[in-house]
Design a protein around this motif. Structure first.
Motif, PDB file in Angstrom:
ATOM      1  N   GLY A  32       3.974  11.239  -0.930  1.00 14.08           N
ATOM      2  CA  GLY A  32       4.133  10.616   0.485  1.00 14.08           C
ATOM      3  C   GLY A  32       3.632  11.145   1.739  1.00 14.08           C
ATOM      4  N   GLU A  33       3.388  12.601   1.720  1.00 19.31           N
ATOM      5  CA  GLU A  33       2.925  13.219   2.946  1.00 19.31           C
ATOM      6  C   GLU A  33       1.570  12.719   3.251  1.00 19.31           C
ATOM      7  OE1 GLU A  33       3.588  17.260   2.798  1.00 19.31           O
ATOM      8  OE2 GLU A  33       5.787  16.968   2.463  1.00 19.31           O
ATOM      9  N   SER A  66       0.501  10.092   4.633  1.00 19.99           N
ATOM     10  CA  SER A  66       0.309   8.721   4.584  1.00 19.99           C
ATOM     11  C   SER A  66       0.103   8.256   5.891  1.00 19.99           C
ATOM     12  CB  SER A  66       1.701   8.037   4.137  1.00 19.99           C
ATOM     13  OG  SER A  66       1.509   6.799   4.296  1.00 19.99           O
ATOM     14  N   SER A  67      -0.915   7.228   6.207  1.00 19.89           N
ATOM     15  CA  SER A  67      -1.222   6.788   7.506  1.00 19.89           C
ATOM     16  C   SER A  67      -0.801   5.388   7.621  1.00 19.89           C
ATOM     17  CB  SER A  67      -3.003   6.613   7.342  1.00 19.89           C
ATOM     18  OG  SER A  67      -3.397   5.851   6.316  1.00 19.89           O
ATOM     19  N   ALA A  68       0.262   4.969   6.938  1.00 18.11           N
ATOM     20  CA  ALA A  68       0.720   3.690   7.146  1.00 18.11           C
ATOM     21  C   ALA A  68       2.153   3.714   6.565  1.00 18.11           C
ATOM     22  CB  ALA A  68      -0.102   2.540   6.872  1.00 18.11           C
ATOM     23  N   SER A  69       3.181   2.906   6.978  1.00 16.93           N
ATOM     24  CA  SER A  69       4.217   2.730   6.254  1.00 16.93           C
ATOM     25  C   SER A  69       4.319   1.547   5.276  1.00 16.93           C
ATOM     26  CB  SER A  69       5.493   2.477   7.317  1.00 16.93           C
ATOM     27  OG  SER A  69       4.997   1.481   8.164  1.00 16.93           O
ATOM     28  N   PHE A  70       5.342   1.266   4.672  1.00 20.85           N
ATOM     29  CA  PHE A  70       5.849   0.198   3.804  1.00 20.85           C
ATOM     30  C   PHE A  70       6.887  -0.741   4.565  1.00 20.85           C
ATOM     31  CE2 PHE A  70       3.569   3.361   1.236  1.00 20.85           C
ATOM     32  CZ  PHE A  70       3.021   2.645   0.145  1.00 20.85           C
ATOM     33  N   ARG A  81       3.712  -2.677   2.825  1.00 24.94           N
ATOM     34  CA  ARG A  81       2.366  -2.969   3.093  1.00 24.94           C
ATOM     35  C   ARG A  81       1.593  -3.930   2.156  1.00 24.94           C
ATOM     36  NH1 ARG A  81      -0.904   2.414   2.359  1.00 24.94           N
ATOM     37  NH2 ARG A  81       0.563   3.269   3.923  1.00 24.94           N
ATOM     38  N   LYS A 134       8.205  -1.006  -1.179  1.00 23.85           N
ATOM     39  CA  LYS A 134       8.262   0.499  -0.994  1.00 23.85           C
ATOM     40  C   LYS A 134       7.399   1.342  -1.583  1.00 23.85           C
ATOM     41  CE  LYS A 134      13.497  -0.341  -1.523  1.00 23.85           C
ATOM     42  NZ  LYS A 134      14.550  -0.075  -2.354  1.00 23.85           N
ATOM     43  N   GLN A 135       7.351   2.654  -1.010  1.00 22.65           N
ATOM     44  CA  GLN A 135       6.224   3.429  -1.494  1.00 22.65           C
ATOM     45  C   GLN A 135       6.505   3.931  -2.915  1.00 22.65           C
ATOM     46  OE1 GLN A 135       6.063   7.379   0.495  1.00 22.65           O
ATOM     47  NE2 GLN A 135       3.897   7.391   0.133  1.00 22.65           N
ATOM     48  N   GLY A 182       0.173   4.733  -0.456  1.00 25.78           N
ATOM     49  CA  GLY A 182       0.697   5.435   0.841  1.00 25.78           C
ATOM     50  C   GLY A 182       0.195   6.827   1.292  1.00 25.78           C
ATOM     51  N   GLN A 183      -1.071   7.313   0.333  1.00 27.58           N
ATOM     52  CA  GLN A 183      -1.638   8.506   0.627  1.00 27.58           C
ATOM     53  C   GLN A 183      -3.133   8.704   1.090  1.00 27.58           C
ATOM     54  OE1 GLN A 183      -0.333  11.376  -2.343  1.00 27.58           O
ATOM     55  NE2 GLN A 183       0.857  10.096  -3.291  1.00 27.58           N
TER      56      GLN A 183
END
Length: 341
Positions: free
Chosen positions: A49-50, A52-56, A58, A71-72, A191-192
């Motif tokens: 998860g680190e 990540s340039s966007a959230s969930f 998505r 969710k991620q 998300g990575q």
């Protein structure tokens, strides 16, 4: 009875996991990942998860259209056998993959893969080649499945009943030649994105440095897959990374255009100055290879590369494979073999 069957299925996949990964599945994640002897391109970001340039939630686009991931993903099952190399570069605590060959032939136990294997607490094996073990996927309990539109077309219905399934569009992306596009898609799905960008950047830098080191190499270069009963020639198109990317020169011969199965006489016609032998028994030389007999032949002994001591054995599953871990190993192996500073 259902509880007993589930227990047996989970026990079976655990046994396969131990066989394929050399027991690493039960290990806790390593706080300090050991450096690989071969293949220097690695992700430089942290845990899952680190970077990540966007959230969930998505929305991503796959072969079926637009799909929303709420969710991620934390437990991902990849059922496309050709993309496991890409998946293992990402930061996931646990992941399920399918293997290109059998568990016995798996490259997961090689030094090249150790940094990528050890950073996962669990790597479950849920299939081999085109065969997906649905019971194993179910027992893994993924929160997301990644499949291929062509490779897994006959299994998509069943997979969708187990968990949300993202289908990579193989009509749009040549997954066996464009691993960077696959990695970019995986980055969005997981998300990575920053992990994907960091790996590609490191890989490109490694390639550029290797090309500079190989600038003084003269003569023609040929790469072949050495199997048990036959040999396969790799074309400059298939290995554009090594030829165009590293500035290596192929022989000028019609057979180089497409590649394909190669006889000893055909190899003699190519007669390269440098010959890379991509052994598929590299990890276990006791297994038979077609070159066992060829090397006894006068035709073999008359090859320029043989006479000049310029034949180089490499791990064919890695160097001549599809994914970035293997290709990073291949770039390093080529530089070392050609003895450039």
């Amino acid at each position: 009875m259902k509880t007993q069957s589930l227990f047996i299925a989970m026990l079976a996949i655990w046994i396969v996991l131990l066989t394929a990964c050399g027991g690493t599945a039960g290990n806790s994640r390593q706080s300090s990942v050991p450096e690989s002897k071969e293949g220097s391109a690695k992700s430089s970001t942290g845990s899952s998860g680190e970077g990540s340039s966007a959230s969930f939630p998505r929305t991503v686009t796959d072969a079926t259209g637009e799909v929303t991931i709420q969710k991620q993903p934390k437990k991902v099952a990849l059922v496309h056998w050709g993309l496991s190399d890409v998946m293992l570069t990402f930061d996931l605590d646990t992941v399920a993959i399918t293997l290109p060959f059998t568990a016995v032939q798996s490259v997961l136990k090689t030094d090249v893969y150790k940094p990528y294997v050890y950073k996962h607490r669990e790597i479950a094996i849920v299939g081999e080649n085109t065969g997906v073990n649905m019971e194993a996927v179910l027992a893994y309990e993924p929160d997301l499945i990644i499949a291929g539109s062509s490779t897994n077309k006959n299994q998509l219905g069943q997979l969708g009943q187990i968990a949300q399934t993202i289908v990579i569009d193989e009509a749009q992306t040549n997954v066996f030649e464009d691993w960077k596009a696959v990695m970019t898609q995986f980055g969005r799905i997981l998300g990575q994105e920053e992990n994907a960008k960091a790996f590609v950047a490191a890989f490109d830098q490694q390639t550029q440095e290797a090309k500079a080191k190989l600038a003084g190499v003269s003569g023609t270069v040929v790469f072949v897959q050495v199997r048990e009963k036959n040999m396969w020639l790799s074309s400059p198109t298939t290995l554009s990374l090594y030829y165009a990317g590293l500035g290596l020169k192929p022989p000028e011969a019609p057979m180089m255009k497409e590649g394909g199965q190669l006889s000893l006489e055909g190899l003699s016609q190519l007669n390269p100055d440098h010959l890379f032998l991509g052994h598929f028994n590299y990890e276990d030389p006791a297994l038979p290879a077609v070159t066992d007999e060829w090397k006894k032949s006068e035709v073999w002994k008359q090859l320029k590369a043989v006479q000049q001591g310029q034949t180089y054995p490499v791990n064919g599953q890695l160097a001549l494979g599809f994914g970035p871990i293997g290709k990073a190993y291949g770039v390093d192996a080529i530089v070392k073999a050609l003895k450039q500073p």
